[in-house]
Design an enzyme around this catalytic site. Structure first.
Site, mmCIF file in Angstrom:
data_model
loop_
_atom_site.group_PDB
_atom_site.id
_atom_site.type_symbol
_atom_site.label_atom_id
_atom_site.label_comp_id
_atom_site.label_asym_id
_atom_site.label_seq_id
_atom_site.Cartn_x
_atom_site.Cartn_y
_atom_site.Cartn_z
ATOM 1 N N THR A 230 0.838 -1.203 0.000
ATOM 2 C CA THR A 230 0.000 0.000 0.000
ATOM 3 C C THR A 230 0.872 1.252 0.000
ATOM 4 O OG1 THR A 230 -0.117 -0.076 2.421
ATOM 5 C CG2 THR A 230 -1.911 -1.140 1.203
ATOM 6 N N ARG A 232 4.174 2.289 -2.451
ATOM 7 C CA ARG A 232 4.440 2.795 -3.794
ATOM 8 C C ARG A 232 4.641 1.614 -4.736
ATOM 9 N NH1 ARG A 232 2.456 6.755 -2.476
ATOM 10 N NH2 ARG A 232 3.173 8.904 -2.564
ATOM 11 N N GLU A 261 0.374 5.693 -12.334
ATOM 12 C CA GLU A 261 -1.040 5.849 -11.990
ATOM 13 C C GLU A 261 -1.586 7.128 -12.617
ATOM 14 O OE1 GLU A 261 -0.603 3.637 -7.634
ATOM 15 O OE2 GLU A 261 -0.801 5.816 -7.753
ATOM 16 N N HIS A 285 -5.522 2.554 -5.604
ATOM 17 C CA HIS A 285 -4.885 3.566 -4.754
ATOM 18 C C HIS A 285 -5.913 4.271 -3.864
ATOM 19 C CE1 HIS A 285 -1.017 6.144 -4.458
ATOM 20 N NE2 HIS A 285 -1.679 6.164 -3.311
ATOM 21 N N ALA A 287 -6.310 3.070 -0.402
ATOM 22 C CA ALA A 287 -6.087 2.720 1.007
ATOM 23 C C ALA A 287 -6.106 3.957 1.906
ATOM 24 C CB ALA A 287 -4.754 1.981 1.160
#
Length: 317
Positions: A230, A232, A261, A285, A287
């Site tokens: 969680t 990179r 991303e 992405h 979290a």
């Protein structure tokens, strides 16, 4: 009077109050790479979540005095170029100490309890056709009694360790700074990778950490081990992970981040074969993005800007 420009306001779903000092505020839902210099022209304070601020762009902005990053990660801002110009850079710290650890635990539990596989079985009608009251087609494992390996032991790593101890897990860490925690076993990274049942990454992306988990590291892990990321995406060689999952070299993986991303369609972790695996969970992405965490981030963002404007900058890099 400061001119403040928020380059990607839509990346933060929270109320962003205006700073208490006199200022001119401008915001854009999103900003493309070719629009950054134009939109920041004349601005003294730039706010960015993920919009890159590279050296060539910074050189075109003589009025820029502060970059307020609306996130913890700083790899989208050229810190050396900012330091050379005396531009203050501040980021957000420890705002998601509930959201991210809970997401980590969710990924661990979903993989260990085979939730994807069993949910797919129900959707396919297998339970309805079963001769027994339950299906037992996928082995289920407990978190209790297993070893958690945390790579990077900052605030998030410590919170994950706290939650995992409540599940009865043994915690070991690989970290540059030995923690003052008698309940934590410190191991070299290679030993942690070999011995852990679940590995969770909690460190920034730098040139030193890029692809720190590659083919060799994945091959050294237990075949039953889970890899949770969680932090990179660039910390892990994604092609090597896709291969390891397809070949059964590790037990599974739960990822919330990718190396680029939004991701490109040819990312190996987005191939239909990998996404269909029951032991791989990929979330976009999110979290960090509970409502509470985003509001805390928004409040801290403005506090950073107000502290800078008062001459007492905080959370600087």
């Amino acid at each position: 009077m400061h001119t403040i420009v928020f380059l990607d306001r839509d990346s933060l779903m929270a109320e962003v109050r205006r700073p208490s000092f006199d200022h001119d505020w401008r915001e854009y839902p999103a900003t493309g790479a070719d629009q950054v210099a134009e939109r920041l022209r004349g601005a003294s304070i730039a706010i960015t979540n993920k919009v890159p601020l590279r050296a060539a762009t910074i050189a075109q902005l003589p009025d820029l005095k502060m970059v307020a990053i609306a996130a913890t990660g700083t790899d989208n801002v050229d810190l050396d170029a900012c330091r050379a110009r005396g531009i203050v850079v501040a980021n957000i710290r420890n705002y998601s100490l509930v959201s991210v650890p809970e997401h980590v635990i969710s990924l661990m539990l979903a993989l260990r309890r085979q939730l994807r596989a069993y949910s797919a079985d129900v959707e396919a009608g297998l339970w309805q056709k079963s001769s027994r009251f339950c299906l037992l087609d996928h082995p289920i494992a407990d978190l209790a009694g297993s070893r958690l390996g945390i790579v990077g032991y900052g605030a998030l790593g410590r919170k994950v360790a706290q939650l995992c101890r409540a599940f009865g897990m043994q915690v070991c860490v690989a970290t540059r700074t030995p923690p003052d925690d008698p309940d934590v076993t410190v191991l070299p990274l290679d030993e942690l990778l070999r011995s852990a049942d679940v590995i969770s990454l909690h460190l920034p992306l730098t040139e030193q950490t890029r692809h720190m988990i590659g083919a060799a590291e994945l091959a050294s892990m237990k075949r039953s081990a889970l890899l949770i990321n969680t932090a990179r995406g660039g910390l892990v060689d994604e092609a090597a992970l896709a291969h390891a999952l397809q070949e059964g070299l590790i037990g599974g993986a739960g990822f919330d981040v990718l190396s680029q991303e939004p991701p490109l369609p040819d990312n190996p972790l987005l191939s239909p074969e990998v996404l269909a695996l029951p032991n791989f969970i990929l979330t976009p992405h999110v979290a960090w993005a509970s409502a509470g965490a985003m509001q805390t981030l928004a409040d801290m963002l403005i506090e950073n800007i107000e502290a800078y404007a008062s001459g007492q900058a905080i959370n600087t890099l």
